[in-house]
Motif scaffolding. Structure first.
Motif, short mmCIF file in Angstrom:
data_model
loop_
_atom_site.label_atom_id
_atom_site.label_comp_id
_atom_site.label_asym_id
_atom_site.label_seq_id
_atom_site.Cartn_x
_atom_site.Cartn_y
_atom_site.Cartn_z
N PHE A 49 82.02 72.78 -41.09
CA PHE A 49 80.79 72.12 -40.66
C PHE A 49 80.81 70.65 -41.08
O PHE A 49 80.44 69.77 -40.30
CB PHE A 49 79.56 72.80 -41.25
N CYS A 50 81.24 70.41 -42.31
CA CYS A 50 81.33 69.04 -42.81
C CYS A 50 82.25 68.21 -41.93
O CYS A 50 81.93 67.09 -41.56
CB CYS A 50 81.82 69.05 -44.26
N ARG A 51 83.41 68.79 -41.60
CA ARG A 51 84.37 68.08 -40.75
C ARG A 51 83.79 67.81 -39.37
O ARG A 51 84.02 66.74 -38.78
CB ARG A 51 85.66 68.88 -40.66
N THR A 52 83.03 68.75 -38.83
CA THR A 52 82.39 68.55 -37.52
C THR A 52 81.41 67.38 -37.57
O THR A 52 81.41 66.52 -36.68
CB THR A 52 81.66 69.84 -37.08
N HIS A 53 80.59 67.34 -38.61
CA HIS A 53 79.63 66.24 -38.74
C HIS A 53 80.36 64.91 -38.94
O HIS A 53 79.97 63.89 -38.36
CB HIS A 53 78.67 66.50 -39.90
N LEU A 54 81.42 64.94 -39.71
CA LEU A 54 82.19 63.72 -39.94
C LEU A 54 82.87 63.26 -38.65
O LEU A 54 82.99 62.05 -38.40
CB LEU A 54 83.21 63.94 -41.05
N HIS A 55 83.28 64.19 -37.84
CA HIS A 55 83.89 63.84 -36.56
C HIS A 55 82.87 63.15 -35.65
O HIS A 55 83.24 62.24 -34.88
CB HIS A 55 84.49 65.07 -35.89
N GLN A 56 81.62 63.56 -35.73
CA GLN A 56 80.57 62.88 -34.96
C GLN A 56 80.44 61.43 -35.43
O GLN A 56 80.28 60.52 -34.61
CB GLN A 56 79.24 63.61 -35.14
N VAL A 57 80.53 61.23 -36.74
CA VAL A 57 80.48 59.87 -37.29
C VAL A 57 81.65 59.06 -36.76
O VAL A 57 81.50 57.92 -36.33
CB VAL A 57 80.49 59.91 -38.84
N GLN A 58 82.84 59.67 -36.78
CA GLN A 58 84.04 58.99 -36.31
C GLN A 58 83.89 58.56 -34.85
O GLN A 58 84.24 57.44 -34.48
CB GLN A 58 85.26 59.91 -36.48
N GLY A 59 83.33 59.42 -34.02
CA GLY A 59 83.13 59.09 -32.62
C GLY A 59 82.18 57.92 -32.44
O GLY A 59 82.44 57.01 -31.66
N ALA A 60 81.09 57.93 -33.18
CA ALA A 60 80.12 56.84 -33.08
C ALA A 60 80.73 55.53 -33.56
O ALA A 60 80.51 54.48 -32.95
CB ALA A 60 78.87 57.17 -33.91
N LEU A 61 81.51 55.58 -34.63
CA LEU A 61 82.13 54.36 -35.15
C LEU A 61 83.16 53.80 -34.17
O LEU A 61 83.30 52.58 -34.04
CB LEU A 61 82.77 54.62 -36.51
N THR A 62 83.86 54.68 -33.50
CA THR A 62 84.83 54.24 -32.50
C THR A 62 84.12 53.52 -31.36
O THR A 62 84.56 52.45 -30.91
CB THR A 62 85.63 55.44 -31.95
N ILE A 63 83.00 54.08 -30.93
CA ILE A 63 82.25 53.49 -29.83
C ILE A 63 81.73 52.10 -30.18
O ILE A 63 81.78 51.18 -29.36
CB ILE A 63 81.09 54.41 -29.41
N VAL A 64 81.27 51.91 -31.43
CA VAL A 64 80.72 50.60 -31.80
C VAL A 64 81.79 49.62 -32.25
O VAL A 64 81.50 48.47 -32.54
CB VAL A 64 79.60 50.71 -32.86
N GLY A 65 83.05 50.07 -32.32
CA GLY A 65 84.15 49.16 -32.58
C GLY A 65 84.46 48.90 -34.05
O GLY A 65 85.03 47.86 -34.38
#
Length: 139
Positions: A49-65
């Protein structure tokens, strides 16, 4: 202008509340995992679950550059995956995971509050994560 001053904080402010929520949920999952370790009924589902939430963070950070922060998050995801196999250093790993989640959140809050985007400030954390993962860190 250099890359540090070219970062537009606008897109980050749009997704910051979602990132904060994902980081909070990741920390809660680490808490639940840590409470299961002493009982002997280790619940690696919480790490997933932690990794899933962290992956969401990673996706958002990628989008904002925010590529530098994204690399740190990806390394932390790798540590979470490794932590799913309990070892003698489980407490060390979970402490480092917790530290990583907190430091990433603080870094992003700093950006929103006007700090310059200097991902090298995250290098000590990145190095520590890579050493714990037994990955040769960059120098």
């Amino acid at each position: 202008m250099n890359a540090a001053t070219e970062f537009d904080v606008g897109p980050l402010t749009w997704v910051k509340s979602e990132i904060d929520l994902a980081l909070e949920r990741a920390l809660q999952a680490v808490d639940l995992y840590e409470t299961s370790v002493p009982t002997g009924a280790v619940d690696v589902t919480q790490l997933k679950f932690c990794r899933t939430h962290l992956h969401q963070v990673q996706g958002a950070l990628t989008i904002v550059g925010l590529d530098g922060v994204t690399q740190v998050v990806e390394a932390l995801e790798g540590l979470l995956e490794a932590a799913e196999t309990p070892t003698d250093d489980t407490a060390v790993r979970t402490a480092l995971i917790r530290k990583g989640l907190v430091v990433i959140g603080q870094y992003l809050s700093g950006l929103v509050n006007g700090q310059i985007n200097q991902p090298l400030r995250l290098y000590p954390l990145y190095h520590e994560i890579q050493v714990e993962r037994a990955v040769t860190p960059i120098s």
